[in-house]
Write an enzyme that holds these catalytic residues in place. Structure first.
Site, mmCIF file in Angstrom:
data_model
loop_
_atom_site.group_PDB
_atom_site.id
_atom_site.type_symbol
_atom_site.label_atom_id
_atom_site.label_comp_id
_atom_site.label_asym_id
_atom_site.label_seq_id
_atom_site.Cartn_x
_atom_site.Cartn_y
_atom_site.Cartn_z
ATOM 1 C CB ALA A 1 -0.979 -0.003 1.171
ATOM 2 N N GLY B 1 5.951 8.241 1.257
ATOM 3 C CA GLY B 1 6.883 7.962 2.358
ATOM 4 C C GLY B 1 7.738 6.750 2.030
ATOM 5 C CG HIS B 2 5.931 2.881 1.752
ATOM 6 N ND1 HIS B 2 4.582 3.107 1.679
ATOM 7 C CD2 HIS B 2 6.123 2.144 2.872
ATOM 8 C CE1 HIS B 2 3.975 2.530 2.709
ATOM 9 N NE2 HIS B 2 4.889 1.941 3.450
ATOM 10 C CE LYS C 1 3.046 7.252 10.036
ATOM 11 N NZ LYS C 1 2.863 5.816 10.315
ATOM 12 C CG ASP C 2 6.356 2.897 11.730
ATOM 13 O OD1 ASP C 2 5.257 2.703 12.257
ATOM 14 O OD2 ASP C 2 6.486 3.193 10.526
ATOM 15 C CB SER D 1 -0.074 6.465 7.773
ATOM 16 O OG SER D 1 -0.568 5.197 8.152
#
Ligand code: AMP
Length: 287
Positions: free
Chosen positions: A27, A31-32, A145-146, A181
């Site tokens: 998904a 960001g990815h 972010k994580d 996200s």
């Protein structure tokens, strides 16, 4: 771009100790893709894994509902110039004879995301260690972010994969500040309209936290921020704290490795965000 569906295909496509691995659950969003762009500057081949890891979801979490957009993901990775995408099924990553890779995370697994999601970091450790064993990367790229996941991965690497270098990529945001996200698509229009308050509030309190000299002032600032975020009625702050970015122990005042971390609920969607107040010190302009 090679699309590998099994570890045997990865072994055939990737020389050990050369690749940069970007682990994802698909998904994909910007960001990815920012992680992928950074990976290209570290070492080739760039290997992106797309694997929704059942072990990191709790029984009441959204494993079956987690968004899956494989065709679009593969097209996006192809246009970014990725070398190899690894899209295994569960049995390829965790075959019947798989022995889980376990690591004692100590207090790191007992606070914040560890406390909110029992077993989550055990699932993260197992899948990251297994992906590292399959791909044998030289570098791996993770998002800030994580942040607590990043601390877990750093501990795993220190303990079991000392030859893998971890690169941490800053949070990629929408123009209004909301951290990108895969789960943002679940927000209602009202929730989406309020969600930028999270980042705005963290930015607002960062200078105040830098100036705070004692635990009571720090606590009052964090409580005020929680009230601000919750004031719309659409958002409900699960936690908002000042912690050390490696141990996740709470801090009374800002240190060079201090982060403001938060999880805010919008309905059933949990929005994670964080900010490093030390980034705002002179010489480091606000992001
Ligand atoms: P996920 O697919 O959610 O497991 O995320 C895969 C990787 O992308 C993780 O290292 C995340 O921290 C990273 N990531 C997700 N969202 C963002 C973002 N908005 N900015 C930077 N990295 C991100």
């Amino acid at each position: 771009m090679i699309v590998a569906r099994t570890r045997a295909e990865i072994r055939a496509a990737v020389t050990p100790d050369t690749a940069t691995l970007v682990p994802t659950m698909g998904a994909l969003h910007q960001g990815h893709l920012q992680l992928v762009r950074t990976a290209k500057n570290l070492s080739r081949p760039v290997v992106v894994s797309i694997f929704v890891n059942p072990k990191q979801f709790g029984p009441s979490e959204d494993f079956t509902l987690y968004p899956r957009t494989l065709d679009a993901d593969i097209a996006a990775l192809e246009s970014e110039g990725v070398d190899v995408v690894y899209v295994p099924d569960v049995a390829d990553v965790f075959p019947a004879d798989h022995v889980p890779v376990a690591l004692d995370l100590g207090p790191l697994d007992e606070v914040f995301e560890g406390a909110a999601r029992p077993g989550h970091f055990a699932g993260v450790v197992d899948v990251v260690a297994t992906l590292f064993t399959i791909v044998q990367p030289r570098f791996a790229v993770f998002g800030q972010k994580d942040l607590q996941q990043l601390a877990v991965v750093r501990r795993l690497v220190r303990q079991l994969f000392p030859d893998v270098t971890i690169h941490a990529e800053p949070i990629v945001r929408e123009a209004d500040g909301l951290a990108l996200s895969s789960r943002n698509r679940y927000l209602t229009a009202e929730q989406r309209a309020c969600a930028p308050t999270i980042h705005q509030t963290l930015q607002t309190i960062a200078p105040a936290l830098l100036a705070a000299r004692d635990a009571a002032s720090t606590r009052a600032i964090l409580q005020g921020a929680t009230a601000t975020i919750n004031s719309s009625g659409e958002l409900d702050t699960e936690y908002l704290a000042l912690v050390d970015g490696d141990t996740f122990q709470q801090l009374d005042r800002v240190t060079p490795n201090a982060f403001i971390i938060t999880v805010v609920r919008a309905g059933t969607t949990r929005l994670l965000d964080n900010l490093q107040p030390g980034d705002l010190q002179p010489g480091n302009p606000a992001p």
